[in-house]
Design a protein around this motif. Structure first.
Motif, PDB file in Angstrom:
ATOM      1  N   ALA A  13       0.716  -1.216  -0.068  1.00  0.00           N
ATOM      2  CA  ALA A  13      -0.024   0.190  -0.115  1.00  0.00           C
ATOM      3  C   ALA A  13       0.872   1.471  -0.092  1.00  0.00           C
ATOM      4  O   ALA A  13       0.539   2.247  -0.304  1.00  0.00           O
ATOM      5  CB  ALA A  13      -0.848   0.030   1.188  1.00  0.00           C
ATOM      6  N   SER A  14       2.068   1.364   0.397  1.00  0.00           N
ATOM      7  CA  SER A  14       2.757   2.153   0.335  1.00  0.00           C
ATOM      8  C   SER A  14       3.198   2.853  -0.814  1.00  0.00           C
ATOM      9  O   SER A  14       3.520   3.781  -1.108  1.00  0.00           O
ATOM     10  CB  SER A  14       4.039   2.190   1.216  1.00  0.00           C
ATOM     11  N   ARG A  15       3.074   1.886  -1.699  1.00  0.00           N
ATOM     12  CA  ARG A  15       3.567   2.355  -3.243  1.00  0.00           C
ATOM     13  C   ARG A  15       2.317   2.778  -4.001  1.00  0.00           C
ATOM     14  O   ARG A  15       2.483   3.203  -5.186  1.00  0.00           O
ATOM     15  CB  ARG A  15       4.089   1.140  -3.926  1.00  0.00           C
ATOM     16  N   LEU A  16       1.112   2.916  -3.331  1.00  0.00           N
ATOM     17  CA  LEU A  16       0.061   2.984  -4.282  1.00  0.00           C
ATOM     18  C   LEU A  16      -0.033   4.536  -4.495  1.00  0.00           C
ATOM     19  O   LEU A  16       0.099   5.449  -3.497  1.00  0.00           O
ATOM     20  CB  LEU A  16      -1.227   2.666  -3.665  1.00  0.00           C
ATOM     21  N   ARG A  17      -0.595   5.123  -5.414  1.00  0.00           N
ATOM     22  CA  ARG A  17      -0.603   6.687  -5.792  1.00  0.00           C
ATOM     23  C   ARG A  17      -1.848   7.058  -6.371  1.00  0.00           C
ATOM     24  O   ARG A  17      -2.246   6.263  -7.302  1.00  0.00           O
ATOM     25  CB  ARG A  17       0.623   7.051  -6.546  1.00  0.00           C
ATOM     26  N   VAL A  18      -2.298   7.841  -6.054  1.00  0.00           N
ATOM     27  CA  VAL A  18      -3.859   8.212  -6.704  1.00  0.00           C
ATOM     28  C   VAL A  18      -3.237   9.522  -7.462  1.00  0.00           C
ATOM     29  O   VAL A  18      -2.850  10.632  -7.187  1.00  0.00           O
ATOM     30  CB  VAL A  18      -4.871   8.899  -5.638  1.00  0.00           C
ATOM     31  N   ALA A  19      -3.656   9.450  -9.019  1.00  0.00           N
ATOM     32  CA  ALA A  19      -3.355  10.475  -9.723  1.00  0.00           C
ATOM     33  C   ALA A  19      -3.908  11.859  -9.335  1.00  0.00           C
ATOM     34  O   ALA A  19      -5.078  11.859  -9.168  1.00  0.00           O
ATOM     35  CB  ALA A  19      -3.609   9.907 -11.228  1.00  0.00           C
ATOM     36  N   LYS A  20      -3.479  12.895  -9.805  1.00  0.00           N
ATOM     37  CA  LYS A  20      -3.770  14.014  -9.414  1.00  0.00           C
ATOM     38  C   LYS A  20      -4.109  14.640 -10.869  1.00  0.00           C
ATOM     39  O   LYS A  20      -3.641  15.243 -11.642  1.00  0.00           O
ATOM     40  CB  LYS A  20      -2.652  15.012  -8.846  1.00  0.00           C
ATOM     41  N   LEU A  21      -5.664  14.920 -10.945  1.00  0.00           N
ATOM     42  CA  LEU A  21      -6.017  15.415 -12.383  1.00  0.00           C
ATOM     43  C   LEU A  21      -6.604  16.886 -12.086  1.00  0.00           C
ATOM     44  O   LEU A  21      -6.795  17.184 -10.922  1.00  0.00           O
ATOM     45  CB  LEU A  21      -7.358  14.562 -12.786  1.00  0.00           C
ATOM     46  N   GLU A  22      -6.832  17.466 -13.145  1.00  0.00           N
ATOM     47  CA  GLU A  22      -7.355  19.014 -13.175  1.00  0.00           C
ATOM     48  C   GLU A  22      -8.738  18.778 -13.243  1.00  0.00           C
ATOM     49  O   GLU A  22      -9.388  19.438 -14.081  1.00  0.00           O
ATOM     50  CB  GLU A  22      -6.842  19.557 -14.346  1.00  0.00           C
ATOM     51  N   ALA A  28     -11.346  17.552  -4.906  1.00  0.00           N
ATOM     52  CA  ALA A  28     -11.949  17.018  -3.695  1.00  0.00           C
ATOM     53  C   ALA A  28     -11.217  15.860  -3.078  1.00  0.00           C
ATOM     54  O   ALA A  28     -11.219  15.797  -1.894  1.00  0.00           O
ATOM     55  CB  ALA A  28     -13.593  16.861  -3.818  1.00  0.00           C
ATOM     56  N   LEU A  29     -10.902  14.794  -3.854  1.00  0.00           N
ATOM     57  CA  LEU A  29     -10.324  13.444  -3.287  1.00  0.00           C
ATOM     58  C   LEU A  29      -8.949  13.813  -2.701  1.00  0.00           C
ATOM     59  O   LEU A  29      -8.600  13.410  -1.503  1.00  0.00           O
ATOM     60  CB  LEU A  29     -10.240  12.472  -4.495  1.00  0.00           C
ATOM     61  N   HIS A  30      -8.347  14.623  -3.237  1.00  0.00           N
ATOM     62  CA  HIS A  30      -7.159  15.056  -2.769  1.00  0.00           C
ATOM     63  C   HIS A  30      -7.150  15.670  -1.481  1.00  0.00           C
ATOM     64  O   HIS A  30      -6.186  15.676  -0.433  1.00  0.00           O
ATOM     65  CB  HIS A  30      -6.135  15.562  -3.925  1.00  0.00           C
ATOM     66  N   GLY A  31      -8.226  16.758  -1.574  1.00  0.00           N
ATOM     67  CA  GLY A  31      -8.285  17.412  -0.544  1.00  0.00           C
ATOM     68  C   GLY A  31      -8.661  16.473   0.989  1.00  0.00           C
ATOM     69  O   GLY A  31      -8.132  16.706   2.051  1.00  0.00           O
ATOM     70  N   LEU A  32      -9.540  15.469   0.870  1.00  0.00           N
ATOM     71  CA  LEU A  32      -9.967  14.525   1.887  1.00  0.00           C
ATOM     72  C   LEU A  32      -8.684  13.548   2.043  1.00  0.00           C
ATOM     73  O   LEU A  32      -8.375  13.519   3.372  1.00  0.00           O
ATOM     74  CB  LEU A  32     -10.964  13.621   1.311  1.00  0.00           C
ATOM     75  N   LEU A  33      -7.999  13.353   1.244  1.00  0.00           N
ATOM     76  CA  LEU A  33      -6.839  12.399   1.543  1.00  0.00           C
ATOM     77  C   LEU A  33      -5.644  13.436   2.333  1.00  0.00           C
ATOM     78  O   LEU A  33      -5.122  12.733   3.289  1.00  0.00           O
ATOM     79  CB  LEU A  33      -6.060  12.020   0.294  1.00  0.00           C
TER      80      LEU A  33
END
Length: 64
Positions: A13-22, A28-33
């Motif tokens: 799980a330490s290698r999982l990344r969520v792509a940051k899209l425009e 909203a997802l990145h704000g929550l994370l």
């Protein structure tokens, strides 16, 4: 299936990344994370053995 994997078993799980899209949902997802990461204890980054040693030291300090 979520994040392109069928099961979390064996996934680092330490290698999982969520792509940051425009997009608004991505922002909203990145704000929550960010909020979740700010609230989690720093002990979560320790290995199990490091955590046990940390707890052992805390117990020793309370008994001293």
């Amino acid at each position: 299936m979520l994040l392109g994997i069928a099961s979390a078993a064996g996934v680092d799980a330490s290698r999982l990344r969520v792509a940051k899209l425009e997009t608004a949902p991505s922002a909203a997802l990145h704000g929550l994370l960010s909020v979740i990461r700010a609230q989690r204890p720093h002990l979560a980054s320790m290995t199990y053995v490091e955590f046990l040693c940390h707890v052992h030291r805390q117990i020793q300090n309370k008994l001293a």
